[in-house]
Motif scaffolding. Structure first.
Motif, PDB file in Angstrom:
ATOM      1  N   ARG A 157       0.868  -1.176   0.000  1.00 19.54           N
ATOM      2  CA  ARG A 157       0.000   0.000   0.000  1.00 19.54           C
ATOM      3  C   ARG A 157       0.906   1.226   0.000  1.00 19.54           C
ATOM      4  O   ARG A 157       1.740   1.390   0.893  1.00 19.54           O
ATOM      5  CB  ARG A 157      -0.911   0.028   1.227  1.00 19.54           C
ATOM      6  N   ARG A 160      -0.516   7.964   0.945  1.00 20.59           N
ATOM      7  CA  ARG A 160      -1.647   8.668   0.330  1.00 20.59           C
ATOM      8  C   ARG A 160      -1.188   9.705  -0.690  1.00 20.59           C
ATOM      9  O   ARG A 160      -1.876   9.961  -1.675  1.00 20.59           O
ATOM     10  CB  ARG A 160      -2.484   9.353   1.425  1.00 20.59           C
ATOM     11  N   THR A 188      -9.767  -2.736  -2.298  1.00 23.04           N
ATOM     12  CA  THR A 188     -10.533  -1.484  -2.295  1.00 23.04           C
ATOM     13  C   THR A 188     -11.099  -1.127  -0.939  1.00 23.04           C
ATOM     14  O   THR A 188     -11.931  -0.223  -0.838  1.00 23.04           O
ATOM     15  CB  THR A 188     -11.687  -1.592  -3.311  1.00 23.04           C
ATOM     16  N   GLY A 190      -9.885   0.497   1.372  1.00 21.85           N
ATOM     17  CA  GLY A 190      -9.523   1.836   1.826  1.00 21.85           C
ATOM     18  C   GLY A 190     -10.148   2.950   1.009  1.00 21.85           C
ATOM     19  O   GLY A 190      -9.860   4.124   1.258  1.00 21.85           O
ATOM     20  N   VAL A 191     -11.009   2.618   0.031  1.00 23.89           N
ATOM     21  CA  VAL A 191     -11.628   3.646  -0.817  1.00 23.89           C
ATOM     22  C   VAL A 191     -12.807   4.261  -0.067  1.00 23.89           C
ATOM     23  O   VAL A 191     -13.736   3.545   0.339  1.00 23.89           O
ATOM     24  CB  VAL A 191     -12.101   3.048  -2.157  1.00 23.89           C
ATOM     25  N   PRO A 192     -12.822   5.592   0.156  1.00 24.38           N
ATOM     26  CA  PRO A 192     -13.907   6.228   0.903  1.00 24.38           C
ATOM     27  C   PRO A 192     -15.134   6.439   0.021  1.00 24.38           C
ATOM     28  O   PRO A 192     -15.082   6.229  -1.196  1.00 24.38           O
ATOM     29  CB  PRO A 192     -13.286   7.569   1.320  1.00 24.38           C
ATOM     30  N   LEU A 197     -14.078  11.337  -1.317  1.00 25.54           N
ATOM     31  CA  LEU A 197     -12.907  10.850  -2.045  1.00 25.54           C
ATOM     32  C   LEU A 197     -12.026  12.012  -2.496  1.00 25.54           C
ATOM     33  O   LEU A 197     -12.517  12.994  -3.078  1.00 25.54           O
ATOM     34  CB  LEU A 197     -13.355  10.031  -3.256  1.00 25.54           C
ATOM     35  N   ASP A 198     -10.743  11.894  -2.220  1.00 23.69           N
ATOM     36  CA  ASP A 198      -9.747  12.869  -2.679  1.00 23.69           C
ATOM     37  C   ASP A 198      -9.149  12.345  -3.983  1.00 23.69           C
ATOM     38  O   ASP A 198      -8.459  11.312  -3.979  1.00 23.69           O
ATOM     39  CB  ASP A 198      -8.657  13.042  -1.623  1.00 23.69           C
ATOM     40  N   ALA A 201      -5.375  11.510  -3.990  1.00 24.33           N
ATOM     41  CA  ALA A 201      -4.819  10.572  -3.013  1.00 24.33           C
ATOM     42  C   ALA A 201      -4.875   9.152  -3.561  1.00 24.33           C
ATOM     43  O   ALA A 201      -5.685   8.816  -4.424  1.00 24.33           O
ATOM     44  CB  ALA A 201      -5.590  10.661  -1.700  1.00 24.33           C
ATOM     45  N   CYS A 202      -3.981   8.313  -3.045  1.00 25.44           N
ATOM     46  CA  CYS A 202      -3.939   6.901  -3.437  1.00 25.44           C
ATOM     47  C   CYS A 202      -4.669   6.103  -2.358  1.00 25.44           C
ATOM     48  O   CYS A 202      -4.190   5.979  -1.225  1.00 25.44           O
ATOM     49  CB  CYS A 202      -2.490   6.433  -3.578  1.00 25.44           C
ATOM     50  N   HIS A 203      -5.838   5.548  -2.718  1.00 23.03           N
ATOM     51  CA  HIS A 203      -6.665   4.830  -1.756  1.00 23.03           C
ATOM     52  C   HIS A 203      -6.546   3.313  -1.880  1.00 23.03           C
ATOM     53  O   HIS A 203      -6.976   2.599  -0.987  1.00 23.03           O
ATOM     54  CB  HIS A 203      -8.140   5.224  -1.936  1.00 23.03           C
TER      55      HIS A 203
END
Length: 689
Positions: A157, A160, A188, A190-192, A197-198, A201-203
Motif C-alpha cells: 500500500r 496517500r 478497495t 480503503g476507498v472512501p 474521495l480525494d 490521493a492513493c486509496h
C-alpha cells in the motif's frame, strides 16, 4: 518564458549522487563489512541509471547499468568489497562524471576497459556456488533447485500522497509482471465514499501473487524508492514450481486487469513477460519514473536548490539597501522630525536582519569542501605507495560559499605537499619509531571573526637550514642575514622555490605554493607555518568569515575617513599628551601592564591637515598579535559593504577594499592583518636598535 533545462537538472542531481557514491566507496574501503555502505552505493547507482535514462542520457544509463550489474554481486555477497574493487569502482565513477559533464570527451574504449576490469574483480573473487546471501530469507527448496521458479505473495500500500509525488503504481505493477507470471488483486477496502474521495490521493492497495525465477532482492528493488513510506510485505507462498497459483484468496475481489499503460500494464493471469527488456540503460519505465520521483520528491526540512548567481545578485541588492539605509540614517540624524527618525531606526533594524539572513544563506559548511579531499588522499596513497589516513574535523564550520569555492585549489596543493614531501615511507617511519601509517589532519574552527583551516601531518617536518640554503642560492636572502624560522618558512611560498631533491608526478617543481599564497591573500587571509623536526608540519590558513558585508568602525584621519573591521577591534583609548611626548621615537603604549606598539596613521598616510588635540588609539588584533592605530576621531560603527579595489590598486597592501558611505563618499577599509604585521616588524626593529 523558457521552460526548465532538464539536462541541467539532471547534471545537478547526478553531481549529488556521484558525491554520495564516492563517499560510500571510500568508507567501504575502511569498513568492508558495513552492509549499509554497500546498499548506499548501489542505491546511488540505481538512481543515477534511472534518471539518466529518463532525461535522455543513454550513455550514462547504459554504462551505469553495467556498473550496477557488476556491483550487484557485491551486494549479494558473491564478491568481497576489496581495495581493488574500490579503486576500479572509483575509476568507473570518474567515467560517469565525464559522461555527464563532457560526453564528447568520454572515450568508449576507456569505459569498456574499466567495466572489463570491474567484471574481472567481482567475478574472479566470486565463490564457486552462487548461493543467495545468508541475510535474505529464501523459501525452502530454492537452494536445492537452482533456477527454479518460486511463488511469492507481495502486498503493498503506497502512501496517500504517492500520486502527487510522482509514483505510478501501474508502472510498479508492470515491473513485477516483467519478473514472471503474476496475479494482481486490487484491494478497495480503503476507498472512501464518493463525496469524501480525494482524487489526488492513493486509496488502493494491491495483493500480487508472483511466480518468478528471480531472487527476493529483485522484487525488493521494484519498491526501492517508495519503500520507506509504504506498507510492504513479501512472503514465500507455496513450494517452487513452474505454474502460477489458481484462485485468489477467499474474500478478495476477483483479479482485475490494470488499465493500459505504455508498455501494457499488469493484468490478472498475465502471460510471463520478458525478464530483461533491452532498452537504453535496461531500466524499465516504471523504475525510471520511480527513480526520478524519489530523487526529486520534496520532503519537509530539505534544502532548495538555488543558482549561485541569484544568491550573488541578492547579496548585491542587500548591499545597496544597506548603503541607502546608511544615507537615510544620516539624513534622519540632521532632521528634527520624530517620524523620520522612527522610520530610519525601523529600516535600520530591518536592513540589519535582512543582511544577517542573506549572509546566513551564503554560509556553507566546510564539510562540503573537505569531502573532496578524501579521494585525493586515496589516490595519492596508491600512487606514492604510502599508507596514510586523512582525518578531518570541524566539518560543521561555516564559511562564505565564495570563499569555499576559491579554497579548493590551495588546499589541494597543501595536502599534496604534506603527503609527498611531509610523510615518510613506511620503512623510514618504522626506523624513526613511528607507526607505518602516516596521518594527515584537515581541520577547521572558528576563532573570533576568523576561520582557521589547518593542514597538519606527522611526517619529517621542515628543514630550516635547507630552506635557508635554497633561499640564499636563489638570491632571496643575503648570505648570513638574520631571519627567524617564520620568515624562512615564508620563502616556501615564492614562485619556483622548492627544496625537493626529486621531482615527482605530484610535486617538487616549486609550482603551487605561490598560488596558495596569492589566493589566500586575495581572500584577505594569512598563512602561518609551524613545524617540529621529525614530528610534522602544520600550515594554518586564517580567513575572514565573509567577503561581502561586515560591521566596521568608522574613523577619521585628517580629512579622510576609514573603516576598520569591528571584529578586529579590541578597545579604544585616548592618546594623552604625556603618552604622545613619551612615545616619540619609540611608539609604545602601556595597556594594563602590556606594551603595545602603535602606528600613527597620519604619518603612514602622509596627512597634511593639522592633528586633533585629543587623538584616539584603536587597539586591533590579528591572532595573538596586537597593535594600536592612532586616529583623529572615532565616528562610530558602520555596516560596511565591501567593494573590491581596482587592478590599479592591487599592490596596495594597507587597504583591503572600499565602502560607500551614506553621503556618497568613499571610505577605504584598512587591512588589519597587514597593519599588525607592519607594526610588529617595526617593534622588532626598534628593539634591535
Amino acid at each position: 518564458m523558457a521552460g526548465p533545462d532538464f539536462s541541467e537538472i539532471f547534471r545537478q542531481e547526478a553531481q549529488d549522487l556521484l558525491e554520495q557514491l564516492e563517499a560510500a566507496l571510500l568508507d567501504l574501503e575502511q569498513s568492508p563489512d558495513d552492509r549499509g555502505l554497500i546498499d548506499g552505493a548501489f542505491r546511488a547507482l540505481h538512481t543515477l541509471k534511472g534518471s539518466g535514462a529518463m532525461f535522455g542520457f543513454d550513455r550514462v544509463a547504459a554504462f551505469t547499468h553495467r556498473f550496477e550489474t557488476a556491483f550487484d554481486r557485491v551486494r549479494k555477497g558473491l564478491a568481497p568489497p576489496s581495495r581493488d574493487l574500490v579503486a576500479v569502482a572509483l575509476s568507473a565513477k570518474d567515467h560517469i562524471r565525464t559522461l555527464v559533464d563532457a560526453p564528447a570527451a568520454a572515450e568508449p574504449a576507456e569505459g569498456e576497459a574499466i567495466l572489463e576490469t570491474l567484471r574481472g574483480v567481482v567475478e574472479g573473487d566470486a565463490p564457486p556456488s552462487a548461493a543467495a546471501p545468508p541475510d535474505r530469507p529464501v523459501p525452502a527448496g530454492a537452494a536445492e533447485a537452482p533456477g527454479a521458479s518460486v511463488t511469492w505473495r507481495v502486498r503493498f500500500r503506497l502512501p496517500r500522497n504517492a500520486l502527487v509525488t510522482g509514483a505510478n503504481p501501474l508502472l510498479l505493477l508492470d515491473e513485477l509482471r516483467a519478473l514472471g507470471r503474476c496475479t494482481v488483486t486490487a484491494l478497495t477496502d480503503g476507498v472512501p465514499p464518493l463525496d469524501e474521495l480525494d482524487p489526488e490521493a492513493c486509496h488502493l492497495a494491491w495483493d500480487v501473487t508472483l511466480t518468478t525465477a528471480h531472487p527476493r532482492a529483485a522484487i525488493e528493488d521494484v519498491f526501492i524508492f517508495v519503500l520507506d513510506e509504504s506498507d510492504l510485505t513479501i512472503e514465500p507462498h507455496g513450494e517452487p514450481h513452474g505454474e502460477p497459483l489458481g484462485e485468489p484468496p477467499s474474500g478478495r475481489a476477483p483479479p482485475v486487469p490494470a488499465p493500459s499503460a505504455p508498455p501494457a500494464g499488469p493484468a490478472a493471469d498475465a502471460e510471463a513477460g520478458e525478464p530483461d527488456r533491452p532498452i537504453p540503460g535496461d531500466a524499465p519505465a516504471g523504475r525510471r519514473d520511480a527513480d526520478a520521483a524519489g530523487a526529486r520528491d520534496p520532503r519537509p526540512g530539505t534544502s532548495l536548490r538555488v543558482q549561485a548567481e541569484r544568491l550573488d545578485e541578492l547579496m548585491d541588492r542587500v548591499g545597496e539597501l544597506v548603503i541607502a539605509q546608511a544615507r537615510l540614517s544620516q539624513l534622519a540624524g540632521a532632521s528634527s522630525d520624530a517620524n523620520v527618525k522612527s522610520v530610519a531606526e525601523e529600516l535600520e533594524r530591518l536592513a540589519a536582519g535582512l543582511r544577517d539572513i542573506t549572509m546566513g544563506i551564503r554560509m556553507v559548511p566546510i564539510g562540503s569542501l573537505f569531502g573532496r579531499f578524501r579521494r585525493l588522499a586515496h589516490d595519492l596513497s596508491r600512487d606514492l605507495g604510502k599508507d596514510l589516513e586523512l582525518v578531518t574535523s570541524g566539518e560543521e564550520t561555516e564559511l562564505d560559499k565564495t570563499m569555499i569555492e576559491r579554497l579548493a585549489d590551495p588546499l589541494v596543493h597543501l595536502i599534496r605537499n604534506s603527503i609527498d614531501h611531509g610523510l615518510e615511507d613506511a620503512e623510514r617511519r618504522r626506523a624513526a619509531g613511528k607507526p607505518p601509517r602516516g596521518t594527515v589532519r584537515l581541520g577547521a574552527r572558528h576563532s573570533g571573526a576568523e576561520v582557521l583551516i589547518s593542514v597538519a601531518d606527522d611526517g619529517r617536518g621542515l628543514d630550516a637550514a635547507r630552506i635557508r640554503a635554497k633561499a640564499e642560492e636563489q638570491g632571496l636572502l643575503a648570505p648570513g642575514a638574520e631571519a627567524s624560522d617564520a620568515e624562512l618558512f615564508q620563502f616556501l611560498f615564492h614562485a619556483g622555490f622548492s627544496t625537493a631533491r626529486e621531482v615527482s608526478a605530484v610535486s617538487g617543481r616549486g609550482v603551487g605554493m605561490d598560488v596558495v599564497k596569492r589566493t589566500i591573500e586575495g581572500l584577505r587571509g594569512t598563512i602561518d607555518v609551524a613545524t617540529r623536526p621529525g614530528a610534522g608540519t602544520e600550515v594554518t590558513l586564517r580567513l575572514p568569515l565573509t567577503l561581502a558585508i561586515i560591521d566596521g568602525l568608522l574613523v577619521r584621519v585628517g580629512r579622510g575617513r576609514y573603516a576598520i573591521p569591528l571584529s578586529a577591534v579590541e578597545e579604544c583609548v585616548e592618546l594623552t599628551v604625556a603618552d604622545d611626548l613619551r612615545s616619540r621615537g619609540r611608539s609604545f603604549l602601556n595597556i594594563r601592564g602590556d606594551l603595545v606598539p602603535f602606528l600613527r596613521l597620519r604619518e603612514l598616510f602622509a596627512t597634511a591637515a593639522p592633528p586633533d588635540p585629543y587623538q584616539k588609539v584603536v587597539i586591533v588584533s590579528a591572532g595573538d598579535l596586537r597593535v594600536g592605530l592612532v586616529v583623529d576621531q572615532i565616528i562610530g560603527s558602520h555596516q560596511t559593504v565591501i567593494k573590491s579595489l581596482s587592478k590599479l590598486h592591487a599592490d596596495v597592501e594597507t587597504f583591503s577594499g572600499a565602502t560607500i558611505l551614506g553621503d556618497g563618499t568613499v571610505a577605504l577599509i584598512l587591512d588589519v592583518v597587514h597593519l599588525v604585521e607592519f607594526g610588529q616588524a617595526r617593534e622588532e626593529r626598534l628593539k634591535a636598535c
